[in-house]
Design a protein around this motif. Structure first.
Motif, PDB file in Angstrom:
ATOM      1  N   PHE A  84      -3.318  -9.792  -5.490  1.00  0.00           N
ATOM      2  CA  PHE A  84      -3.587  -8.289  -5.549  1.00  0.00           C
ATOM      3  C   PHE A  84      -4.046  -7.933  -6.734  1.00  0.00           C
ATOM      4  O   PHE A  84      -4.011  -5.913  -7.208  1.00  0.00           O
ATOM      5  CB  PHE A  84      -2.532  -7.500  -4.573  1.00  0.00           C
ATOM      6  N   ASP A  85      -3.390  -8.704  -8.132  1.00  0.00           N
ATOM      7  CA  ASP A  85      -3.072  -8.018  -9.373  1.00  0.00           C
ATOM      8  C   ASP A  85      -2.879  -6.793  -9.680  1.00  0.00           C
ATOM      9  O   ASP A  85      -3.252  -5.636 -10.376  1.00  0.00           O
ATOM     10  CB  ASP A  85      -4.951  -7.761 -10.020  1.00  0.00           C
ATOM     11  N   GLY A 117       0.852  -1.215   0.234  1.00  0.00           N
ATOM     12  CA  GLY A 117       0.476  -0.021  -0.281  1.00  0.00           C
ATOM     13  C   GLY A 117       0.855   1.004   0.197  1.00  0.00           C
ATOM     14  O   GLY A 117       0.176   2.268   0.101  1.00  0.00           O
ATOM     15  N   ASP A 118       2.024   1.004   0.752  1.00  0.00           N
ATOM     16  CA  ASP A 118       3.552   2.316  -0.061  1.00  0.00           C
ATOM     17  C   ASP A 118       3.215   3.374  -1.183  1.00  0.00           C
ATOM     18  O   ASP A 118       2.491   2.306  -2.119  1.00  0.00           O
ATOM     19  CB  ASP A 118       4.343   2.359   0.744  1.00  0.00           C
ATOM     20  N   MET A 123      -0.742  -0.135  -4.372  1.00  0.00           N
ATOM     21  CA  MET A 123      -1.662  -0.243  -3.676  1.00  0.00           C
ATOM     22  C   MET A 123      -3.047  -0.072  -3.009  1.00  0.00           C
ATOM     23  O   MET A 123      -2.662   0.187  -2.207  1.00  0.00           O
ATOM     24  CB  MET A 123      -1.797  -2.416  -3.549  1.00  0.00           C
ATOM     25  N   ASP A 124      -4.158  -0.398  -3.632  1.00  0.00           N
ATOM     26  CA  ASP A 124      -5.315   0.822  -3.532  1.00  0.00           C
ATOM     27  C   ASP A 124      -5.964  -0.528  -2.373  1.00  0.00           C
ATOM     28  O   ASP A 124      -6.865  -1.032  -2.551  1.00  0.00           O
ATOM     29  CB  ASP A 124      -6.314   1.214  -4.376  1.00  0.00           C
ATOM     30  N   LEU A 125      -5.163  -0.120  -0.826  1.00  0.00           N
ATOM     31  CA  LEU A 125      -6.061  -1.442   0.003  1.00  0.00           C
ATOM     32  C   LEU A 125      -7.726  -0.354   0.064  1.00  0.00           C
ATOM     33  O   LEU A 125      -8.466  -1.372   0.785  1.00  0.00           O
ATOM     34  CB  LEU A 125      -5.308  -1.488   1.046  1.00  0.00           C
ATOM     35  N   ASP A 126      -7.983  -0.033  -0.093  1.00  0.00           N
ATOM     36  CA  ASP A 126      -9.766   0.038  -0.072  1.00  0.00           C
ATOM     37  C   ASP A 126     -10.813  -0.246  -1.313  1.00  0.00           C
ATOM     38  O   ASP A 126     -11.551   0.540  -0.841  1.00  0.00           O
ATOM     39  CB  ASP A 126      -9.878   2.316   0.046  1.00  0.00           C
TER      40      ASP A 126
END
Length: 292
Positions: free
Chosen positions: A259-260, A155-156, A161-164
């Protein structure tokens, strides 16, 4: 340090009305103000309290890339800085600003120090905090590491990666607490192990704002059970709400299929292993210099 003409004239006048004020901003947004004056002061929307017993040692500042530092000492109290908050890490990395202030005219002030809290020690109802200047950031390692696993934090800015996005975060209710083992309700549609190596964050109760890394994530007959590597530092209670974030084991396959996010993978999956780097040429027959 920038100083106004009025402040410079006050300092050169022989008789001064000076004190120091500190503003401390924690990572969770809580802001506290302290002063060594005998009365409360207020500026920049912060009330600097005089009854905290906070004092500072001599400030060390230098030119170039040397690290500015000082130390602050004060008394622990429930009204300001508590031992419990220090123990759970609420003050780790907090931002600190220090002003030299004319307490008679608070608009006449100069910012002397800005940095973060480093090592923080507590004993005997008091605390002692190391304050590190902005140049301390230059001591942190920079650059890439060549390794098979991904070097990014999920997520950084490198991972991106958009964790939302749907499927990677969810909220749950605590139904059981047994040390670092936590029973949860309201987590449906996620495979067992989906949150392993992820993060559990408390959203309410005594542990609000604290986070723990998930060691194991198991779905059983009694519901979902999360095991943390270590306790949060404050107790979770039945009915507290927590947020779960999916975990990543840093492998290319996980980045691609879970996570694609393969385009942002920060590892080197085809780098040779240690066995290859220490290998030497070898031959099964004697080499006497001839063609055979």
């Amino acid at each position: 340090m920038s100083m106004s003409d009025d402040m410079r004239a006050h300092l050169s006048g022989g008789i001064t009305t000076l004190c120091r004020c500190w503003a401390l901003t924690r990572k969770d947004g809580v802001q506290l103000g302290f002063t060594d004056h005998d009365g409360d002061l207020s500026f920049e929307g912060i009330v600097f309290r005089a009854d905290t017993g906070l004092t500072a040692l001599a400030l060390q500042q230098g030119t170039g890339l040397s690290v500015d530092n000082t130390e602050a000492m004060g008394a622990l109290s429930d009204a300001s800085i508590s031992e419990a908050d220090i123990a759970v890490g609420r003050y780790d990395g907090a931002e600190v600003r220090c002003w030299l202030v004319n307490w008679a005219i608070v608009a006449m002030r100069v910012l002397q120090f800005r940095g973060t809290i480093g090592e923080l020690r507590r004993s005997g109802g008091a605390f002692e905090a190391e304050l590190l200047g902005l140049t301390d950031l230059l001591n942190r390692p920079q650059g890439r590491v060549f390794q098979k696993p991904c070097s990014a934090v999920l997520g950084d800015g490198s991972c991106r990666m958009d964790l939302d996005a749907p499927g990677y975060r969810t909220e749950a209710v605590v139904t059981r607490v047994d040390g670092t083992r936590i029973g949860l309700d309201g987590v449906a549609g996620f495979d067992s192990g989906w949150f392993q190596r992820g993060v559990l964050e408390a959203l309410g109760g005594a542990a609000a704002g604290l986070r723990g890394v998930i060691k194991a994530d198991v779905v059983g007959v009694d519901g979902r059970e999360i095991t943390l590597w270590s306790g949060l530092g404050a107790d979770l209670a039945l009915g507290d709400t927590v947020r779960l974030t999916a975990g990543c084991d840093k492998r290319m396959e996980t980045c691609r299929f879970k996570f694609d996010n393969l385009l942002n993978f920060q590892g080197f999956p085809d780098i040779p292993g240690n066995d290859w780097t220490v290998a030497v040429p070898a031959s099964a027959t004697a080499t006497g210099g001839s063609r055979r």
